[in-house]
Design an enzyme around this catalytic site. Structure first.
Site, PDB file in Angstrom:
ATOM      1  N   ASP A  11      77.747  76.582  69.136  1.00 41.68           N
ATOM      2  CA  ASP A  11      79.182  76.356  69.293  1.00 41.68           C
ATOM      3  C   ASP A  11      79.895  76.925  68.076  1.00 41.68           C
ATOM      4  O   ASP A  11      79.284  77.097  67.011  1.00 41.68           O
ATOM      5  CB  ASP A  11      79.486  74.864  69.435  1.00 41.68           C
ATOM      6  CG  ASP A  11      80.967  74.600  69.687  1.00 41.68           C
ATOM      7  OD1 ASP A  11      81.463  75.029  70.745  1.00 41.68           O
ATOM      8  OD2 ASP A  11      81.626  73.997  68.831  1.00 41.68           O
ATOM      9  N   SER A  12      81.181  77.179  68.234  1.00 40.76           N
ATOM     10  CA  SER A  12      81.964  77.682  67.108  1.00 40.76           C
ATOM     11  C   SER A  12      82.119  76.629  66.016  1.00 40.76           C
ATOM     12  O   SER A  12      82.481  76.968  64.890  1.00 40.76           O
ATOM     13  CB  SER A  12      83.347  78.127  67.596  1.00 40.76           C
ATOM     14  OG  SER A  12      84.045  77.048  68.185  1.00 40.76           O
ATOM     15  N   GLU A 159      89.216  68.253  64.757  1.00 41.44           N
ATOM     16  CA  GLU A 159      88.375  68.704  63.638  1.00 41.44           C
ATOM     17  C   GLU A 159      88.815  68.098  62.307  1.00 41.44           C
ATOM     18  O   GLU A 159      88.036  68.034  61.367  1.00 41.44           O
ATOM     19  CB  GLU A 159      88.361  70.231  63.572  1.00 41.44           C
ATOM     20  CG  GLU A 159      87.725  70.882  64.784  1.00 41.44           C
ATOM     21  CD  GLU A 159      86.675  71.911  64.433  1.00 41.44           C
ATOM     22  OE1 GLU A 159      86.778  72.500  63.349  1.00 41.44           O
ATOM     23  OE2 GLU A 159      85.756  72.128  65.260  1.00 41.44           O
ATOM     24  N   HIS A 195      85.346  70.007  72.542  1.00 40.85           N
ATOM     25  CA  HIS A 195      85.951  69.057  71.610  1.00 40.85           C
ATOM     26  C   HIS A 195      86.651  67.905  72.336  1.00 40.85           C
ATOM     27  O   HIS A 195      86.721  66.791  71.834  1.00 40.85           O
ATOM     28  CB  HIS A 195      87.010  69.755  70.737  1.00 40.85           C
ATOM     29  CG  HIS A 195      86.476  70.584  69.625  1.00 40.85           C
ATOM     30  ND1 HIS A 195      85.814  71.767  69.826  1.00 40.85           N
ATOM     31  CD2 HIS A 195      86.525  70.397  68.279  1.00 40.85           C
ATOM     32  CE1 HIS A 195      85.477  72.281  68.660  1.00 40.85           C
ATOM     33  NE2 HIS A 195      85.893  71.465  67.706  1.00 40.85           N
TER      34      HIS A 195
END
Length: 276
Positions: A11-12, A159, A195
């Site tokens: 994943d990024s 995040e 997310h």
């Protein structure tokens, strides 16, 4: 026989851990390596070419670590890089390796969750602009109408661990309202970013009655289990010791702190060094 090989999950950043959590729960026997490209995240607003280059670098790194199978647990990478990797890179350079994404397995089942044949898709700008979900869902459920809504503020809020605070309420409500205003018949909302499951408590609190909220973790885990049953040659390569390793291209301490929130248990990562 111990082959030293694992299933790779990419994943990024952190979001793919929500998918990995479901995979590890459903298929705990296999060895896994998770890689988050946190140094270059988020991918959502990058161009197709940039996302492709970043994703390919990380996939090749996972190949080097002994992963014959890599799951792109990232909608943006699946939308912008997967097909090119599958069609142009693997046959030439890695004919014995496989890379799978999260869009197709989701599209294969999403039509089962809508009564009125109207689905809303919430994702990053990159995923929405790619039109991948419109095209893939149409292949399996041509009768289903798909509406999309980009949610550019959700990933930064998550995040930065601000997603459950009152300050996030405005943007959660804003994007949900903008989606539902597109069509009154939407009765299923797909969270097309890994997310977004962390926002489910807030979304459920304000979601109108009768609308199904669909995450991707269990869907992808079910699809992977079926894939492995159909590909014993891949299963034969993967060690079954239940070992899970985590790597990040960013700061390890920050990754471990945030990753535990997404994965649901303590995480200790190692450093993946980018070839800059």
């Amino acid at each position: 026989m111990n082959t030293g090989q694992s299933i790779g999950v990419f994943d990024s950043g952190y979001g793919g851990l929500t998918v990995f959590k479901s995979i590890a729960k459903q298929l705990p026997q296999y060895n896994y390596i998770y890689l988050g490209d946190n140094a270059r995240s988020p991918y959502g607003d990058h161009s197709f070419e940039t996302v492709y280059q970043y994703t390919l670098e990380c996939v090749e790194w996972l190949f080097e670590q002994g992963c014959p199978l890599v799951i792109l647990a990232c909608n943006t990478a699946s939308a912008k890089a997967l097909r090119t990797i599958q069609q142009k890179v693997l046959p030439v350079k890695y004919p014995n390796h496989r890379v799978l994404g999260v869009i197709r397995p989701t599209a294969e089942v999403v039509g089962q969750y809508t009564r009125d044949k109207t689905v809303g898709v919430m994702g990053t700008r990159g995923t929405v602009n790619s039109l991948s979900y419109l095209m893939e869902i149409n292949k399996f459920f041509p009768e289903v109408k798909v509406l999309q809504q980009a949610c550019p503020m959700w990933v930064p809020l998550i995040e930065n661990n601000e997603h459950l605070n009152p300050g996030a309420d405005y943007f959660v409500q804003k994007y949900l309202d903008e989606l539902l205003e597109q069509d009154a018949d939407i009765d299923c909302i797909l969270l097309a970013c890994t997310h977004y499951p962390l926002l489910i408590p807030k979304l459920k609190a304000i979601l109108p009655v009768g609308i199904e909220l669909l995450g991707q973790g269990d869907i992808v885990a079910n699809s992977l289990e079926l894939y492995l049953k159909n590909h014993p040659e891949i299963v034969a390569k993967i060690d079954r010791e239940g070992i899970r390793k985590f790597f990040t291209s960013g700061d390890r301490q920050a990754f471990d702190q945030h990753a535990s929130i997404f994965f649901g248990e303590a995480v200790q990562s190692d450093q993946m060094h980018l070839k800059l």
